[in-house]
Motif scaffolding. Sequence first.
Motif, PDB file in Angstrom:
ATOM      1  N   TYR A   2      -6.922 -45.724   2.397  1.00  0.00           N
ATOM      2  CA  TYR A   2      -7.191 -45.922   3.818  1.00  0.00           C
ATOM      3  C   TYR A   2      -5.910 -46.206   4.619  1.00  0.00           C
ATOM      4  O   TYR A   2      -5.878 -47.089   5.459  1.00  0.00           O
ATOM      5  N   ARG A   3      -4.867 -45.446   4.307  1.00  0.00           N
ATOM      6  CA  ARG A   3      -3.624 -45.512   5.087  1.00  0.00           C
ATOM      7  C   ARG A   3      -2.912 -44.178   4.959  1.00  0.00           C
ATOM      8  O   ARG A   3      -2.122 -43.972   4.036  1.00  0.00           O
ATOM      9  N   PRO A   4      -3.169 -43.247   5.871  1.00  0.00           N
ATOM     10  CA  PRO A   4      -2.625 -41.900   5.703  1.00  0.00           C
ATOM     11  C   PRO A   4      -1.113 -41.796   5.877  1.00  0.00           C
ATOM     12  O   PRO A   4      -0.485 -40.928   5.290  1.00  0.00           O
ATOM     13  N   PHE A   5      -0.510 -42.676   6.700  1.00  0.00           N
ATOM     14  CA  PHE A   5       0.917 -42.559   6.996  1.00  0.00           C
ATOM     15  C   PHE A   5       1.625 -43.844   6.632  1.00  0.00           C
ATOM     16  O   PHE A   5       1.182 -44.936   7.021  1.00  0.00           O
ATOM     17  N   ARG A  38      -9.497 -45.592  -7.970  1.00  0.00           N
ATOM     18  CA  ARG A  38      -9.630 -44.266  -8.575  1.00  0.00           C
ATOM     19  C   ARG A  38     -10.883 -43.559  -8.059  1.00  0.00           C
ATOM     20  O   ARG A  38     -11.928 -44.175  -7.858  1.00  0.00           O
ATOM     21  N   PHE A  39     -10.753 -42.254  -7.830  1.00  0.00           N
ATOM     22  CA  PHE A  39     -11.864 -41.397  -7.407  1.00  0.00           C
ATOM     23  C   PHE A  39     -12.530 -41.903  -6.123  1.00  0.00           C
ATOM     24  O   PHE A  39     -13.740 -41.815  -5.966  1.00  0.00           O
ATOM     25  N   SER A  79     -11.809 -42.426   0.875  1.00  0.00           N
ATOM     26  CA  SER A  79     -10.473 -42.703   1.402  1.00  0.00           C
ATOM     27  C   SER A  79      -9.730 -41.397   1.705  1.00  0.00           C
ATOM     28  O   SER A  79      -9.058 -41.278   2.735  1.00  0.00           O
ATOM     29  N   VAL A  80      -9.873 -40.430   0.810  1.00  0.00           N
ATOM     30  CA  VAL A  80      -9.231 -39.122   1.024  1.00  0.00           C
ATOM     31  C   VAL A  80      -9.762 -38.486   2.304  1.00  0.00           C
ATOM     32  O   VAL A  80      -8.997 -37.991   3.142  1.00  0.00           O
ATOM     33  N   TYR A  81     -11.067 -38.520   2.457  1.00  0.00           N
ATOM     34  CA  TYR A  81     -11.713 -37.967   3.655  1.00  0.00           C
ATOM     35  C   TYR A  81     -11.212 -38.682   4.900  1.00  0.00           C
ATOM     36  O   TYR A  81     -10.846 -38.046   5.902  1.00  0.00           O
ATOM     37  N   LEU A 135      -7.480 -38.554  10.100  1.00  0.00           N
ATOM     38  CA  LEU A 135      -6.369 -38.995  10.937  1.00  0.00           C
ATOM     39  C   LEU A 135      -5.168 -38.051  10.860  1.00  0.00           C
ATOM     40  O   LEU A 135      -4.171 -38.256  11.555  1.00  0.00           O
ATOM     41  N   ASP A 136      -5.262 -37.040   9.995  1.00  0.00           N
ATOM     42  CA  ASP A 136      -4.178 -36.068   9.858  1.00  0.00           C
ATOM     43  C   ASP A 136      -4.628 -34.739  10.464  1.00  0.00           C
ATOM     44  O   ASP A 136      -5.505 -34.710  11.326  1.00  0.00           O
ATOM     45  N   HIS A 137      -4.065 -33.634   9.981  1.00  0.00           N
ATOM     46  CA  HIS A 137      -4.307 -32.326  10.593  1.00  0.00           C
ATOM     47  C   HIS A 137      -5.118 -31.376   9.737  1.00  0.00           C
ATOM     48  O   HIS A 137      -5.383 -30.264  10.174  1.00  0.00           O
ATOM     49  N   HIS A 138      -5.453 -31.743   8.522  1.00  0.00           N
ATOM     50  CA  HIS A 138      -5.977 -30.755   7.592  1.00  0.00           C
ATOM     51  C   HIS A 138      -7.335 -31.145   7.025  1.00  0.00           C
ATOM     52  O   HIS A 138      -7.675 -32.325   6.972  1.00  0.00           O
ATOM     53  N   PRO A 139      -8.091 -30.160   6.535  1.00  0.00           N
ATOM     54  CA  PRO A 139      -9.321 -30.452   5.799  1.00  0.00           C
ATOM     55  C   PRO A 139      -8.984 -31.114   4.454  1.00  0.00           C
ATOM     56  O   PRO A 139      -7.853 -31.003   3.973  1.00  0.00           O
ATOM     57  N   PRO A 140      -9.942 -31.765   3.791  1.00  0.00           N
ATOM     58  CA  PRO A 140      -9.607 -32.634   2.653  1.00  0.00           C
ATOM     59  C   PRO A 140      -9.693 -32.019   1.257  1.00  0.00           C
ATOM     60  O   PRO A 140      -9.412 -32.728   0.285  1.00  0.00           O
TER      61      PRO A 140
END
Length: 625
Positions: free
Chosen positions: A55-58, A100-101, A105-107, A112-117
Amino acid sequence: MDKDEKSFLKKHRAHIVLAVMIIIQLIYSCYVFAYEKQGTHSDEVWSYGLSNSYYRPFIYLPDGIYQDEYDGGYEGSDITNKWIDGKVMNDYVTVQEDERFTYDSVYHNQVLDHHPPLYYAILHTICSFFPGKFSLWYAFSINLVSMVFIQIFLFKLTKLYTDKDTLALTVCLLYGAGTGALSTVLFLRQYCFMTMLITMYYYFSAKLFKSFDKEKGFDLKKYAPPMAVTAFLLFFTNYTMAIICGIFTAVVCLYMLARKKVKQMFIYGLSMTAALGAFCAAYPYVIKHVFLYKNMGNGKEYEGTYRTRLIHVLDLLFKHTVGKEFSIYKSATIYYVIAVLAVLTVICVPLCFLFRKEVWFRKFAGGTAAWIKGLPKKIPADIKTIDGTFIAFLVANIAFVLMLPVISDIKEMGQAGVRYLFVVMPLVCLTVVGVVYAVLRDIPKRVGEIAVLIMAAALICVININEQAPYLYKHTSSYTDLAEDTAGRNVLLLASNGTGNIWYTQCFPAYLRKADGIFITYVMDKESFGRNTDGRQVDMVIAPVEAFSKNGEWYKKIIDNDRNFFEENTDLWKTSAGSAVEDKYREDMIFADDHLEDITDTDKAEVLYSINIQNQYYAVIQLNS
């Protein structure tokens, strides 16, 4: 060897050759990845952060802030201008035992970014089997598997069009042995996986066209589902794939309409629309990413005119697929061609005169004359026989290439912009081989196939002699391992020259994940480090080479530490991204030298090496040595 074994080998000879080609390609790719690829692009580190950071993309932003809407610079970040624990860097690029898994969080990170997951979920899955550990091989393994399937489906696609094993193998050879395919497998991002999916999509589409029957029409029941699934996966990997799939679908629908298969046209069109709709339902943030970002592009105009950007795109595409710039007048190619033709003329004219009365020569000359005479009729006839799907592919991919200069600042990205063209390269190789063979195929005794193979071999030599694969990022020869060298140490990182380039901090988590403490700031901010040292002793300083005064002692030390390397790579490091500060700011200039004066005795410090990160060189200096 019994009869059955001979029959098996004869039947599967092409598959065995293809398998050997793929194995050789993978072995070479692994060698280049392990021994020649040294630095990283920020996007490669981003791949790990967006996949594994909980839960922290950057790395430089607290959770909940959209990247394109942040303009707070270093002052607004929660990890800059103060000491942070090296664990912050480590946790950003690795999966922790209790995380793990965690696909939620990935979603979340991708929202908050530019791309699909999809790609990031796959990488997160791999990393989840190795909690707390980091390796670039995790992402590389995805590319290796993807390249295997790219070659298999490229072979099947070419075989479907030509029904010739030799040509199918030639296309795979031309693609797999070029710098385009090598760059595709080396770059640790979603593009290799995406190229695999688009090649599969091409194949299933071609199978659909080949299934046409005058009475029954197209076999949609068999081939529409795999097309829809691969399209859905493409959408879930990268938004730009909607351009290729959408235009291709429109062309196919027009073709079906021309065939008077109106019902099938609606079924096919709706199945592709359903794939897009299912993606939007599963990931509705696509609307915000594509259309609603407030500061998308930060209001910046792209460099150069559309024409210059397009030429740059075409240069990148053709240099890494056929070894030739878009315009031959920009290079010496035209002179080489003229020289070769002149030599051949000098050799052939006397030989023709010498053998002019021989029977075999007269037959050869007569056949050649008849072939040339028949070209005006042959070429239009060949054009009419081109498969409909291939035309649709060309239209979709040409449209995609023409749109790239509009949707991305690809010229400013330089060689790094080649990533957007990876998905087009297999089709370019197929097209080149197909066009040349169409001209030569009437030559008897498979001479045309052999000639195409020779042409491909020649192009491969040209590509690998003239072009280097992007994303290698060579360090200086004295480089060891920055992650190990900074282990347990306190590091002052001058991540960039100015506050607007705070995103450069994304480049370093993989290198500083073992450090004890890290202080991140930028060169022009001299005050922040003095205010927040907390009594800690700095053990190492990392700063852009171009941030040091050209007239200072440190710049001389950095260059002298590996002068041969810098002299051999002058053009590369002097044009590195973000390296120069404009002359109009010279009066207020703060150099990295000033920071070093404040914290160390110059006589007790030494330059260890320089590293190439994001195509920019950073000097690594050890203090109190």
